[in-house]
Design a protein around this motif. Structure first.
Motif, PDB file in Angstrom:
ATOM      1  N   THR A  12      11.757  -1.859  -0.507  1.00 17.78           N
ATOM      2  CA  THR A  12      10.910  -0.820  -1.087  1.00 17.78           C
ATOM      3  C   THR A  12      11.701   0.461  -1.317  1.00 17.78           C
ATOM      4  O   THR A  12      11.546   1.124  -2.352  1.00 17.78           O
ATOM      5  N   ARG A  32      12.123   2.355  -4.853  1.00 22.47           N
ATOM      6  CA  ARG A  32      11.762   3.775  -4.986  1.00 22.47           C
ATOM      7  C   ARG A  32      12.919   4.585  -5.569  1.00 22.47           C
ATOM      8  O   ARG A  32      12.708   5.523  -6.333  1.00 22.47           O
ATOM      9  N   ARG A  92       2.140   0.884  -6.994  1.00 21.87           N
ATOM     10  CA  ARG A  92       2.331   1.410  -5.644  1.00 21.87           C
ATOM     11  C   ARG A  92       1.722   0.481  -4.595  1.00 21.87           C
ATOM     12  O   ARG A  92       0.767  -0.238  -4.861  1.00 21.87           O
ATOM     13  N   GLN A  93       2.246   0.542  -3.391  1.00 20.16           N
ATOM     14  CA  GLN A  93       1.749  -0.279  -2.300  1.00 20.16           C
ATOM     15  C   GLN A  93       0.588   0.374  -1.556  1.00 20.16           C
ATOM     16  O   GLN A  93       0.157  -0.137  -0.542  1.00 20.16           O
ATOM     17  N   ASP A  94       0.098   1.489  -2.047  1.00 23.59           N
ATOM     18  CA  ASP A  94      -1.014   2.185  -1.398  1.00 23.59           C
ATOM     19  C   ASP A  94      -2.313   1.451  -1.713  1.00 23.59           C
ATOM     20  O   ASP A  94      -2.879   1.590  -2.797  1.00 23.59           O
ATOM     21  N   HIS A  95      -2.811   0.690  -0.759  1.00 27.33           N
ATOM     22  CA  HIS A  95      -3.996  -0.139  -0.971  1.00 27.33           C
ATOM     23  C   HIS A  95      -5.265   0.677  -1.193  1.00 27.33           C
ATOM     24  O   HIS A  95      -6.254   0.161  -1.710  1.00 27.33           O
ATOM     25  N   PHE A  96      -5.278   1.942  -0.785  1.00 28.91           N
ATOM     26  CA  PHE A  96      -6.480   2.766  -0.878  1.00 28.91           C
ATOM     27  C   PHE A  96      -6.418   3.771  -2.042  1.00 28.91           C
ATOM     28  O   PHE A  96      -7.297   4.588  -2.196  1.00 28.91           O
ATOM     29  N   ALA A  97      -5.385   3.725  -2.850  1.00 29.89           N
ATOM     30  CA  ALA A  97      -5.186   4.705  -3.913  1.00 29.89           C
ATOM     31  C   ALA A  97      -6.300   4.675  -4.960  1.00 29.89           C
ATOM     32  O   ALA A  97      -6.574   5.672  -5.601  1.00 29.89           O
TER      33      ALA A  97
END
Length: 81
Positions: free
Chosen positions: A45, A49, A74-79
């Motif tokens: 990652t 980046r 992105r790996q942000d599951h809550f974005a």
């Protein structure tokens, strides 16, 4: 020029004596399909980046052909909640 040229790339997190990448260099040409594999915490990652411009390398350069477009999921599951 290739689509992406990585030359002499070095990266380490500040305060850590260990480098994640040390003098890495390669080219990515049009039509290539790449996959990055490895154990957790080994820099996959972080490397992506750096390629996308989210992180600056400690030294070295990532050059991208002006006609090349990079998309990042992105790996942000809550974005997107």
């Amino acid at each position: 020029m290739s689509m992406i040229d990585v030359s002499n790339l070095t990266f380490g997190y500040e305060g850590s004596p260990e480098l994640i990448f040390d003098h890495v260099g390669f080219q990515i040409d049009s039509g290539w399909k790449l996959g990055f594999t490895g154990r957790n915490g080994r820099g996959k990652t972080t490397f992506l980046r750096i390629l996308s411009g989210d992180l600056e390398p400690s030294s070295g350069e990532v050059a991208m052909d002006p006609k090349t477009r990079m998309s990042v999921l992105r790996q942000d599951h809550f974005a997107y909640d």
